[in-house]
Design an enzyme around this catalytic site. Structure first.
Site, PDB file in Angstrom:
ATOM      1  N   GLN A  18       5.396   6.802   0.076  1.00  0.00           N
ATOM      2  CA  GLN A  18       4.536   5.984   0.934  1.00  0.00           C
ATOM      3  C   GLN A  18       5.314   5.129   1.936  1.00  0.00           C
ATOM      4  O   GLN A  18       4.740   4.640   2.899  1.00  0.00           O
ATOM      5  CB  GLN A  18       3.642   5.094   0.057  1.00  0.00           C
ATOM      6  CG  GLN A  18       2.670   5.918  -0.769  1.00  0.00           C
ATOM      7  CD  GLN A  18       1.802   5.072  -1.682  1.00  0.00           C
ATOM      8  OE1 GLN A  18       2.128   4.865  -2.847  1.00  0.00           O
ATOM      9  NE2 GLN A  18       0.688   4.581  -1.175  1.00  0.00           N
ATOM     10  N   HIS A 110       6.389   9.193  -8.901  1.00  0.00           N
ATOM     11  CA  HIS A 110       5.191   8.537  -8.364  1.00  0.00           C
ATOM     12  C   HIS A 110       4.383   9.569  -7.565  1.00  0.00           C
ATOM     13  O   HIS A 110       4.507   9.653  -6.341  1.00  0.00           O
ATOM     14  CB  HIS A 110       5.581   7.338  -7.496  1.00  0.00           C
ATOM     15  CG  HIS A 110       4.445   6.392  -7.204  1.00  0.00           C
ATOM     16  ND1 HIS A 110       4.499   5.042  -7.481  1.00  0.00           N
ATOM     17  CD2 HIS A 110       3.214   6.598  -6.672  1.00  0.00           C
ATOM     18  CE1 HIS A 110       3.365   4.460  -7.121  1.00  0.00           C
ATOM     19  NE2 HIS A 110       2.564   5.394  -6.617  1.00  0.00           N
ATOM     20  N   ASN A 153       4.157   7.322 -12.739  1.00  0.00           N
ATOM     21  CA  ASN A 153       3.091   6.469 -12.221  1.00  0.00           C
ATOM     22  C   ASN A 153       1.724   7.110 -12.440  1.00  0.00           C
ATOM     23  O   ASN A 153       1.516   8.276 -12.075  1.00  0.00           O
ATOM     24  CB  ASN A 153       3.287   6.257 -10.717  1.00  0.00           C
ATOM     25  CG  ASN A 153       2.221   5.363 -10.115  1.00  0.00           C
ATOM     26  OD1 ASN A 153       2.222   4.155 -10.344  1.00  0.00           O
ATOM     27  ND2 ASN A 153       1.293   5.944  -9.359  1.00  0.00           N
ATOM     28  N   GLU A 154       0.824   6.343 -13.014  1.00  0.00           N
ATOM     29  CA  GLU A 154      -0.577   6.758 -13.177  1.00  0.00           C
ATOM     30  C   GLU A 154      -0.732   8.207 -13.609  1.00  0.00           C
ATOM     31  O   GLU A 154      -1.304   9.030 -12.884  1.00  0.00           O
ATOM     32  CB  GLU A 154      -1.372   6.486 -11.886  1.00  0.00           C
ATOM     33  CG  GLU A 154      -1.465   5.005 -11.567  1.00  0.00           C
ATOM     34  CD  GLU A 154      -2.440   4.665 -10.447  1.00  0.00           C
ATOM     35  OE1 GLU A 154      -2.912   5.591  -9.757  1.00  0.00           O
ATOM     36  OE2 GLU A 154      -2.731   3.475 -10.271  1.00  0.00           O
TER      37      GLU A 154
HETATM   38  C1  FCB Z   1      -2.439   3.375  -6.859  1.00  0.00           C
HETATM   39  C2  FCB Z   1      -1.193   4.152  -6.537  1.00  0.00           C
HETATM   40  C3  FCB Z   1      -0.439   3.603  -5.357  1.00  0.00           C
HETATM   41  C4  FCB Z   1      -1.384   3.191  -4.243  1.00  0.00           C
HETATM   42  C5  FCB Z   1      -2.443   2.274  -4.775  1.00  0.00           C
HETATM   43  C6  FCB Z   1      -3.389   1.766  -3.730  1.00  0.00           C
HETATM   44  O1  FCB Z   1      -3.329   4.137  -7.576  1.00  0.00           O
HETATM   45  O2  FCB Z   1      -0.322   4.184  -7.646  1.00  0.00           O
HETATM   46  O3  FCB Z   1       0.495   4.572  -4.930  1.00  0.00           O
HETATM   47  O4  FCB Z   1      -1.918   4.304  -3.657  1.00  0.00           O
HETATM   48  O5  FCB Z   1      -3.177   2.942  -5.756  1.00  0.00           O
END
Ligand code: FCB
Length: 442
Positions: A18, A110, A153-154
């Protein structure tokens, strides 16, 4: 007066794709070129070259932690081929943070994968876990002095992306991609991620957890997208079912970790049939989610309970808005809910705001989450008042008196007052985007 524990981390977060620019070897870069309606990341914020300036601004404002990521596609441009120069680059980032007195919180994955990994079948490919392990093994060599490592990440969002990527080859589905910012009207609720993919990601996380611990001594965890789902009367059973497949599978996967990352933006209501679809409202954020600063308290409490009491690090929390006063109001309110959870016994180690910079929001440049604005042509950084505000909160390690609370109280809390729940639009757009590219086909 809301106070925070001694040694609390105060900072901001970013992700490599990003902000770095020109991640041409990543599967997301490929997606950007193919999906109608998606904007390109291009040079992004050129943070690949300007990371020191970014960190100086963060430290200068009084923050003491920076969460950033390492881009796998750069470190391992071809399977088994390691770029020493890229490793040295990320080592310089870590050194820069340490020299500034900033605690680095490093994310190893990520959302984005190397193109070759996607071609091999992505996360459901036969070699996926081995590939990830080999990459992580290489990266551990540069993590000396990093006290916090997020493996992934997530994963709950990544599972959804991986699932949607199965439709990659279908042009009709590709055409259904929804913009997180420019579409109008009510959006469908995100589908549930396939638990088989979720279990594979848990396996990948477990495959690297001890490796990172042994080789670096860092606290290891992963960061879960907290959806702050709340049951309407009659929706309690449905809530449990949805919570498991969307969140708790991943929180259970965090058991045995040193910490768990909480990432919270908004909240959604669940009735007996499922998650209530988004309702348009003038209070919604730039990505169409409801204005719900209370979501952070719900998220942290649920995470604490579902993991059986693992220390929590808020690895993302923020708001997409063009109005920085609203960002301060949202964050102040979110911190108050965080403080209340801490007062009730939840062990929270820090708060990392999303995001340090206005950046590339997975297909769009419109939704601005940053504490710092970035000129897309000159890359000039302009700190917003919210950066100084958060730095002051960090300096006091408390909220509740002085200008911070005055500003925070001035915000518009109508969304909270109304209790309006929205679907997580930004994720819908991102998932749609992933439909067409990640892992290269059904
Ligand atoms: C999260 C992501 C991050 C960004 C935020 C707004 O879900 O991990 O990269 O996009 O949302």
């Amino acid at each position: 007066m809301t106070t925070f524990p001694d040694g609390f981390l105060w900072g901001a977060a970013t992700a490599p794709h990003q902000i770095e620019g020109n991640n041409v070897n990543s599967d997301f870069w490929l997606a950007e070129g193919r999906v109608p309606g998606m904007e390109r990341s291009g040079d992004a914020c050129d943070s690949y070259h300007r990371y020191a300036e970014d960190m100086r601004l963060l430290a200068g404002a009084g923050l003491n932690a920076y969460r950033f990521g390492i881009e796998w596609a750069r470190v391992e441009p071809e399977p088994g081929m390691v770029s020493r120069a890229e490793l040295a680059h990320y080592r310089r980032m870590i050194d820069t943070a340490l020299e500034l007195g900033v605690t680095p919180v490093v994310t190893l994955h990520h959302f984005t994968n190397p193109r070759w990994f996607a071609d091999e079948g992505g996360w459901m490919g036969e070699r996926a876990v081995d590939r990830f392990r080999a990459y992580v093994e290489v990266v551990t060599g540069i993590l000396d002095g990093v006290p916090w490592v997020c493996t992934m990440n997530e994963p709950n969002m990544l599972a959804l992306m991986t699932m949607m990527a199965r439709f990659a080859a279908d042009p009709e589905l590709a055409a259904q991609w929804q913009s997180p910012t420019v579409d109008e009207g009510v959006r469908p609720v995100l589908p549930d991620p396939d638990p088989r993919i979720g279990r594979r990601l848990v396996e990948a996380h477990h495959a690297v957890r001890d490796l990172v611990r042994e080789r670096t001594g860092a606290a290891v965890g992963w960061t879960v997208a907290s959806q702050a789902l709340v049951a309407r009367p009659g929706g309690e059973e449905k809530l449990k079912e949805l919570q498991y497949v969307r969140e708790d599978l991943y929180l259970e996967g965090a058991k045995g970790d040193d910490f768990v990352g909480v990432q919270s933006y908004s909240s959604q209501w669940v009735n007996e049939t499922g998650i209530e679809p988004a309702a348009p409202s003038p209070d919604n954020t730039l990505v169409g989610t409801a204005y719900r600063p209370d979501a952070l308290g719900i998220a942290v409490r649920h995470t604490w309970e579902a993991t059986g009491g693992i220390p929590v690090l808020v690895t993302e929390n923020g708001i997409a808005t063009g109005d920085d006063g609203r960002r301060v109001a949202y964050t102040g309110e979110a911190l108050r809910h965080l403080g209340a959870a801490i007062a009730d016994g939840v062990d929270v180690r820090g708060y990392l705001h999303w995001s340090l910079l206005d950046n590339y929001e997975w297909g769009h440049w419109g939704p601005t989450f940053g504490l710092i604005a970035v000129d897309r042509e000159t890359f000039a950084r302009t700190p917003k008042p919210s950066l100084a505000w958060l730095g002051e909160v960090a300096g006091r390690n408390a909220l509740g008196s002085g200008p911070a609370s005055v500003q925070a109280a001035g915000g518009d809390h109508q969304g909270v007052a109304d209790g309006v729940a929205q679907s997580h639009r930004v994720a819908v757009g991102r998932v749609g985007a992933e439909r067409v590219v990640l892992h290269g086909g059904p």
